[in-house]
Design an enzyme around this catalytic site. Structure first.
Site, PDB file in Angstrom:
ATOM      1  N   LYS A  29       0.707  -1.226  -0.139  1.00 28.51           N
ATOM      2  CA  LYS A  29      -0.014  -0.189   0.140  1.00 28.51           C
ATOM      3  C   LYS A  29       0.821   1.342  -0.101  1.00 28.51           C
ATOM      4  O   LYS A  29       0.820   2.002   0.695  1.00 28.51           O
ATOM      5  CB  LYS A  29      -0.893   0.211   1.178  1.00 28.51           C
ATOM      6  CG  LYS A  29      -2.002  -1.083   1.165  1.00 28.51           C
ATOM      7  CD  LYS A  29      -2.981  -1.113   2.068  1.00 28.51           C
ATOM      8  CE  LYS A  29      -4.061  -2.232   1.984  1.00 28.51           C
ATOM      9  NZ  LYS A  29      -3.548  -3.529   2.546  1.00 28.51           N
TER      10      LYS A  29
HETATM   11  O1  S5P Z   1      -9.491  -2.904   1.764  1.00 26.48           O
HETATM   12  C1  S5P Z   1      -8.895  -3.752   1.924  1.00 26.48           C
HETATM   13  C2  S5P Z   1      -7.693  -4.005   1.193  1.00 26.48           C
HETATM   14  C3  S5P Z   1      -6.739  -5.009   1.778  1.00 26.48           C
HETATM   15  S1  S5P Z   1      -5.336  -5.378   0.720  1.00 26.48           S
HETATM   16  N1  S5P Z   1      -8.793  -4.729   2.955  1.00 26.48           N
HETATM   17  C4  S5P Z   1      -8.188  -5.664   3.322  1.00 26.48           C
HETATM   18  O2  S5P Z   1      -8.226  -6.343   4.092  1.00 26.48           O
HETATM   19  N2  S5P Z   1      -6.856  -5.859   2.674  1.00 26.48           N
HETATM   20  C5  S5P Z   1      -5.899  -6.912   3.017  1.00 26.48           C
HETATM   21  O3  S5P Z   1      -6.421  -8.272   2.722  1.00 26.48           O
HETATM   22  C6  S5P Z   1      -5.387  -6.879   4.571  1.00 26.48           C
HETATM   23  O4  S5P Z   1      -4.302  -6.270   4.409  1.00 26.48           O
HETATM   24  C7  S5P Z   1      -5.324  -8.506   4.841  1.00 26.48           C
HETATM   25  O5  S5P Z   1      -4.146  -8.877   4.555  1.00 26.48           O
HETATM   26  C8  S5P Z   1      -6.162  -9.203   3.907  1.00 26.48           C
HETATM   27  C9  S5P Z   1      -7.589  -9.534   4.407  1.00 26.48           C
HETATM   28  O6  S5P Z   1      -7.287 -10.481   5.445  1.00 26.48           O
HETATM   29  P1  S5P Z   1      -8.676 -11.358   6.246  1.00 26.48           P
HETATM   30  O7  S5P Z   1      -7.873 -12.105   7.289  1.00 26.48           O
HETATM   31  O8  S5P Z   1      -9.544 -10.242   6.925  1.00 26.48           O
HETATM   32  O9  S5P Z   1      -9.210 -12.244   5.314  1.00 26.48           O
END
Ligand code: S5P
Length: 265
Positions: A92
């Site tokens: 990011k």
């Molecule tokens: O808006 C966003 C963008 C990203 S890249 N929301 C997110 O959650 N992410 C990323 O996606 C975040 O940094 C994490 O690595 C992943 C989501 O993880 P989870 O455990 O919630 O599925």
């Protein structure tokens, strides 16, 4: 054949990295990008070994690893490549072009191993040139995913901002696509309309157990996200925190591939 599985996305989206991704997805029958948010090199390696066959992309946050070493990372990347994975550093980036360019180097040297990185466009479009020039400078090829929406509650990426990101990003060959909010398929369908067919949309905020996550994260259904126009589901805790990461990864792979077949049929 990828053109049959991907339909217009294959014909309209001719970015090299997008094509590589679509080919891997077809070989492995999965649209899953694993958000491998583990804090140790061992934990990360274990995940790659367990779920590598069921995912197309390995997404890292290199700066959250506590026992990171350069040699260990080179080895890990080579294991990921042997497992037919693209490597995506979710850094990011957000600074001005020339600083983002330098941040691709530094101790982690992202430019030498990442196929994809994320960036905010808050500082203006030169950030994309800064990132692409960093790859070029070390003889590598890579592509940028711009954050057009986010999955977290209360984020400030509102419609006007989203539309400006898409309009600038759609013109840039270094931009492979956009991050969209997988937790809301209606917003995602609108994003797909604005983007058109020529760029990817990848979506975090998806989980087979939909609802609220930790600290403001929100989750939507992976099938609905793909039907609304997502090309890749970014799944973290749904896989790495489940009792059986392998079974979960297989399930996300199946659901995502079936949804693509349903969308394109
Ligand atoms: O808006 C966003 C963008 C990203 S890249 N929301 C997110 O959650 N992410 C990323 O996606 C975040 O940094 C994490 O690595 C992943 C989501 O993880 P989870 O455990 O919630 O599925």
């Amino acid at each position: 054949m990828p053109e049959d599985s991907w339909g217009e996305r294959w014909s309209l989206c001719d970015n090299n990295m997008a094509r590589k991704y679509m080919e891997i997805a077809c070989r492995k029958k999965t649209l899953v990008c694993l958000a491998a948010d583990r804090k140790t090199m061992g934990g990360l390696l274990e995940l790659i070994e367990d779920v590598g066959p069921y995912i197309a992309v390995l997404k890292t946050h290199v700066d959250l690893i506590e026992d990171w070493t350069q040699e260990g990372w080179v080895e890990l990347c080579s294991i990921a490549k042997s497992a037919d994975l693209l490597i995506f550093e979710d850094r990011k980036f957000a600074d001005i072009g020339k600083i983002s360019n330098k941040q691709m180097g530094g101790i982690y040297d992202v430019q030498s191993w990442a196929d994809l990185v994320t960036a905010h466009l808050i500082s203006g479009p030169d950030i994309v040139d800064g990132l692409c020039n960093a790859w070029k400078g070390v003889g590598n090829e890579g592509a940028v995913l711009l954050l057009a929406q986010m999955s977290s509650r209360g984020n400030l990426l509102l419609e006007d901002y989203t539309n400006s990101v898409v309009s600038l990003g759609n013109k840039h060959p270094g931009v492979v696509g956009f991050i969209g909010n997988g937790s809301n398929s209606k917003d995602l369908a609108v994003l797909r309309e604005v983007v058109g067919g020529g760029k990817m949309i990848w979506t975090p905020g998806v989980n087979l157990a939909i609802g609220e996550g930790e600290l403001g994260q929100r989750y939507g259904d992976p099938r609905e996200a793909i039907l609304a126009g997502s090309d890749c589901i970014i799944v973290g805790s749904g896989i790495h925190q489940s009792d059986s990461p392998v079974n979960s990864a297989m399930e996300y792979a199946r659901v995502s591939w079936d949804a693509l077949c349903e969308r394109v049929s």
